[in-house]
Motif scaffolding. Sequence first.
Motif, PDB file in Angstrom:
ATOM      1  N   PRO A  15       0.843  -1.203   0.000  1.00  0.00           N
ATOM      2  CA  PRO A  15       0.000   0.000   0.000  1.00  0.00           C
ATOM      3  C   PRO A  15       0.879   1.255   0.000  1.00  0.00           C
ATOM      4  O   PRO A  15       2.068   1.204   0.344  1.00  0.00           O
ATOM      5  CB  PRO A  15      -0.815  -0.113   1.291  1.00  0.00           C
ATOM      6  CG  PRO A  15      -0.218  -1.216   2.078  1.00  0.00           C
ATOM      7  CD  PRO A  15       0.698  -1.998   1.198  1.00  0.00           C
ATOM      8  N   ALA A  16       0.306   2.377  -0.389  1.00  0.00           N
ATOM      9  CA  ALA A  16       1.062   3.624  -0.572  1.00  0.00           C
ATOM     10  C   ALA A  16       1.849   4.027   0.671  1.00  0.00           C
ATOM     11  O   ALA A  16       2.995   4.476   0.556  1.00  0.00           O
ATOM     12  CB  ALA A  16       0.125   4.750  -0.993  1.00  0.00           C
ATOM     13  N   ASP A  17       1.274   3.881   1.856  1.00  0.00           N
ATOM     14  CA  ASP A  17       1.990   4.293   3.065  1.00  0.00           C
ATOM     15  C   ASP A  17       3.230   3.435   3.303  1.00  0.00           C
ATOM     16  O   ASP A  17       4.276   3.944   3.728  1.00  0.00           O
ATOM     17  CB  ASP A  17       1.074   4.290   4.292  1.00  0.00           C
ATOM     18  CG  ASP A  17       0.468   2.922   4.574  1.00  0.00           C
ATOM     19  OD1 ASP A  17       0.204   2.166   3.622  1.00  0.00           O
ATOM     20  OD2 ASP A  17       0.252   2.620   5.769  1.00  0.00           O
ATOM     21  N   LEU A  18       3.151   2.153   2.977  1.00  0.00           N
ATOM     22  CA  LEU A  18       4.329   1.292   3.139  1.00  0.00           C
ATOM     23  C   LEU A  18       5.336   1.506   2.009  1.00  0.00           C
ATOM     24  O   LEU A  18       6.542   1.342   2.215  1.00  0.00           O
ATOM     25  CB  LEU A  18       3.902  -0.174   3.212  1.00  0.00           C
ATOM     26  CG  LEU A  18       3.081  -0.546   4.448  1.00  0.00           C
ATOM     27  CD1 LEU A  18       2.707  -2.021   4.417  1.00  0.00           C
ATOM     28  CD2 LEU A  18       3.816  -0.191   5.724  1.00  0.00           C
ATOM     29  N   GLN A  19       4.878   1.907   0.838  1.00  0.00           N
ATOM     30  CA  GLN A  19       5.807   2.280  -0.226  1.00  0.00           C
ATOM     31  C   GLN A  19       6.632   3.485   0.206  1.00  0.00           C
ATOM     32  O   GLN A  19       7.842   3.536  -0.003  1.00  0.00           O
ATOM     33  CB  GLN A  19       5.053   2.592  -1.519  1.00  0.00           C
ATOM     34  CG  GLN A  19       4.461   1.384  -2.189  1.00  0.00           C
ATOM     35  CD  GLN A  19       3.638   1.729  -3.422  1.00  0.00           C
ATOM     36  OE1 GLN A  19       3.317   2.891  -3.669  1.00  0.00           O
ATOM     37  NE2 GLN A  19       3.284   0.729  -4.196  1.00  0.00           N
ATOM     38  N   ARG A  20       5.969   4.458   0.833  1.00  0.00           N
ATOM     39  CA  ARG A  20       6.666   5.656   1.328  1.00  0.00           C
ATOM     40  C   ARG A  20       7.680   5.266   2.393  1.00  0.00           C
ATOM     41  O   ARG A  20       8.803   5.752   2.418  1.00  0.00           O
ATOM     42  CB  ARG A  20       5.648   6.658   1.876  1.00  0.00           C
ATOM     43  CG  ARG A  20       6.230   7.854   2.602  1.00  0.00           C
ATOM     44  CD  ARG A  20       7.225   8.679   1.839  1.00  0.00           C
ATOM     45  NE  ARG A  20       6.686   9.205   0.611  1.00  0.00           N
ATOM     46  CZ  ARG A  20       7.432   9.779  -0.329  1.00  0.00           C
ATOM     47  NH1 ARG A  20       8.728   9.922  -0.168  1.00  0.00           N
ATOM     48  NH2 ARG A  20       6.897  10.222  -1.424  1.00  0.00           N
ATOM     49  N   GLU A  21       7.297   4.373   3.294  1.00  0.00           N
ATOM     50  CA  GLU A  21       8.206   3.913   4.346  1.00  0.00           C
ATOM     51  C   GLU A  21       9.405   3.192   3.743  1.00  0.00           C
ATOM     52  O   GLU A  21      10.541   3.366   4.197  1.00  0.00           O
ATOM     53  CB  GLU A  21       7.452   2.989   5.308  1.00  0.00           C
ATOM     54  CG  GLU A  21       8.246   2.640   6.543  1.00  0.00           C
ATOM     55  CD  GLU A  21       7.432   1.838   7.550  1.00  0.00           C
ATOM     56  OE1 GLU A  21       8.063   1.126   8.349  1.00  0.00           O
ATOM     57  OE2 GLU A  21       6.194   1.929   7.546  1.00  0.00           O
ATOM     58  N   THR A  22       9.168   2.404   2.705  1.00  0.00           N
ATOM     59  CA  THR A  22      10.251   1.708   2.012  1.00  0.00           C
ATOM     60  C   THR A  22      11.208   2.705   1.373  1.00  0.00           C
ATOM     61  O   THR A  22      12.437   2.570   1.474  1.00  0.00           O
ATOM     62  CB  THR A  22       9.675   0.759   0.937  1.00  0.00           C
ATOM     63  OG1 THR A  22       8.780  -0.153   1.570  1.00  0.00           O
ATOM     64  CG2 THR A  22      10.760   0.005   0.212  1.00  0.00           C
ATOM     65  N   ASP A  24      11.681   5.781   2.306  1.00  0.00           N
ATOM     66  CA  ASP A  24      12.408   6.438   3.409  1.00  0.00           C
ATOM     67  C   ASP A  24      13.558   5.570   3.892  1.00  0.00           C
ATOM     68  O   ASP A  24      14.647   6.071   4.197  1.00  0.00           O
ATOM     69  CB  ASP A  24      11.461   6.746   4.566  1.00  0.00           C
ATOM     70  CG  ASP A  24      10.472   7.851   4.251  1.00  0.00           C
ATOM     71  OD1 ASP A  24      10.686   8.596   3.271  1.00  0.00           O
ATOM     72  OD2 ASP A  24       9.468   7.959   4.982  1.00  0.00           O
TER      73      ASP A  24
END
Length: 70
Positions: A15-22, A24
């Motif tokens: 999901p988009a939030d985990l893509q962002r975390e990845t 980061d």
Amino acid sequence: MNLPDTIYAHARALPADLQRETLDFIAYLEQRYHIAPATPSQLTTEAFIKRFAGSVGDDFPDAIDTTGLA
């Protein structure tokens, strides 16, 4: 499939939030190990031609026409 392709496939499934975390985390690794961040490739038509000019073989015809093309 090579490692970057495998990482890409896994990241796309998140999901988009985990893509962002990845992303980061990757930035953190780049900073920690003093690796220059990757920049997206912006290969223009002109740059593409310059990059591949002269890469065709000597047997490539100099004169190309539309004979036989429908």
